[in-house]
Design a protein around this motif. Structure first.
Motif, PDB file in Angstrom:
ATOM      1  N   UNK A 288     -28.676  -7.007 -27.253  1.00 37.84           N
ATOM      2  CA  UNK A 288     -27.934  -7.357 -25.995  1.00 37.84           C
ATOM      3  C   UNK A 288     -28.787  -8.508 -25.237  1.00 37.84           C
ATOM      4  N   UNK A 289     -28.120  -9.361 -25.036  1.00 39.34           N
ATOM      5  CA  UNK A 289     -28.894 -10.651 -24.310  1.00 39.34           C
ATOM      6  C   UNK A 289     -28.334 -10.945 -22.913  1.00 39.34           C
ATOM      7  N   UNK A 290     -29.448 -11.430 -22.127  1.00 39.38           N
ATOM      8  CA  UNK A 290     -29.111 -11.466 -20.820  1.00 39.38           C
ATOM      9  C   UNK A 290     -30.170 -12.612 -20.354  1.00 39.38           C
ATOM     10  N   UNK A 291     -29.757 -13.555 -19.239  1.00 37.49           N
ATOM     11  CA  UNK A 291     -30.666 -14.444 -18.956  1.00 37.49           C
ATOM     12  C   UNK A 291     -31.411 -13.915 -17.505  1.00 37.49           C
ATOM     13  N   UNK A 292     -32.535 -14.098 -17.421  1.00 32.33           N
ATOM     14  CA  UNK A 292     -33.423 -13.533 -16.442  1.00 32.33           C
ATOM     15  C   UNK A 292     -33.763 -14.915 -15.364  1.00 32.33           C
ATOM     16  N   UNK A 293     -33.069 -14.708 -14.142  1.00 32.49           N
ATOM     17  CA  UNK A 293     -33.209 -15.752 -13.217  1.00 32.49           C
ATOM     18  C   UNK A 293     -32.902 -15.576 -11.655  1.00 32.49           C
ATOM     19  N   UNK A 294     -34.035 -14.733 -11.204  1.00 32.14           N
ATOM     20  CA  UNK A 294     -35.254 -14.560 -11.857  1.00 32.14           C
ATOM     21  C   UNK A 294     -35.445 -13.244 -12.437  1.00 32.14           C
ATOM     22  N   UNK A 295     -34.211 -12.080 -12.433  1.00 33.60           N
ATOM     23  CA  UNK A 295     -34.435 -10.753 -13.080  1.00 33.60           C
ATOM     24  C   UNK A 295     -33.132 -10.522 -13.672  1.00 33.60           C
TER      25      UNK A 295
ATOM     26  N   UNK B  68     -35.931 -18.043 -17.845  1.00 40.49           N
ATOM     27  CA  UNK B  68     -35.819 -19.574 -17.388  1.00 40.49           C
ATOM     28  C   UNK B  68     -37.091 -20.116 -16.715  1.00 40.49           C
ATOM     29  N   UNK B  69     -37.553 -21.116 -17.171  1.00 41.03           N
ATOM     30  CA  UNK B  69     -38.888 -21.711 -16.502  1.00 41.03           C
ATOM     31  C   UNK B  69     -39.150 -23.169 -16.946  1.00 41.03           C
ATOM     32  N   UNK B  70     -40.163 -23.544 -17.338  1.00 42.90           N
ATOM     33  CA  UNK B  70     -40.472 -24.778 -18.076  1.00 42.90           C
ATOM     34  C   UNK B  70     -39.824 -25.058 -19.332  1.00 42.90           C
ATOM     35  N   UNK B  71     -39.651 -24.142 -20.108  1.00 45.12           N
ATOM     36  CA  UNK B  71     -38.982 -24.118 -21.231  1.00 45.12           C
ATOM     37  C   UNK B  71     -37.949 -22.837 -21.242  1.00 45.12           C
TER      38      UNK B  71
END
Length: 230
Positions: A196-203, A223-226
């Motif tokens: 199961x996937x999710x983007x942390x931005x910021x959590x 999500x950051x420099x890469x």
């Protein structure tokens, strides 16, 4: 008390009702693994029996699918089934019961590969596995018989499961550079565990639940420099 029937040639031209090939593996290789698998079932049914509701039939299939690979490691038919474990672990969880979950047994065949590796490391040979069948013969349901056997051989199921769980992570590209003693035999060709996937931005917040002895994999893109996923 029991018997088996075998196809006469395991031909590539044999088709199912919808036109698909009848087999994943053909000719002599198919004969070898089918004989190994079904002869083991014949032993089980004649000597130990099965619950009349087919309550733990998934464990019987789990064991017999692994037996194919034990006898004929060069024949890779079992990969067609265990890949389902990695691609859909929630639907193929360890310990699913009753005949409608029989496919989860095929998918979990790697559990017995891991168990066998651990029993060899401890110089136990086949004893825990043979004890399991003896416990089934004493009218214990199959998963309970497995639990009893492992406990009596100082390999408690919950501890064994944790080691198995770790090994399931190292497949496909994650298996590169890892000591082969820490991997499944064919780890490099197995898919990665579906997450199961999710983007942390910021959590990121994951919710849900799992059954006992069920794997759920969670991946969070940071999500950051890469862009990293783990």
């Amino acid at each position: 008390l029991t018997y088996i029937e075998l196809d006469n040639n395991y031909s590539k031209s044999d088709k199912t009702g919808n036109g698909s090939p009848s087999f994943n593996t053909f000719e002599l290789d198919a004969l070898k693994i089918t004989a190994a698998h079904e002869f083991q079932h014949a032993i089980h049914l004649a000597n130990y029996g099965m619950n009349d509701q087919l309550y733990d039939v998934s464990l019987y299939e789990m064991f017999c699918t692994w037996i194919e690979v034990y006898h004929y490691p060069e024949i890779k038919d079992y990969q067609f089934y265990v890949k389902n474990f990695f691609s859909n672990p929630k639907e193929n969880r360890f310990g699913q019961r009753y005949s409608q979950f029989v496919s989860s047994g095929y998918a979990n065949a790697l559990f017995f590969e891991y168990l066998h590796d651990k029993t060899q490391e401890q110089s136990l040979g086949f004893k825990p596995i043979l004890d399991m069948w003896d416990n089934i013969g004493k009218k214990n349901l199959a998963y309970r018989a497995l639990e009893l056997s492992l406990t009596n051989n100082n390999l408690p199921l919950h501890e064994l499961w944790c080691g198995f769980l770790e090994r399931t992570y190292f497949t496909g590209k994650r298996a590169r550079g890892i000591d082969s003693a820490l991997l499944f035999r064919d780890a490099h060709v197995f898919p990665l565990m579906k997450s199961d996937t999710m983007t942390a931005n910021p959590t990121a917040l994951f919710s849900g639940d799992v059954f006992p002895y069920e794997i759920r994999s969670l991946s969070s893109g940071l999500i950051g420099s890469g862009y990293l996923t783990d």
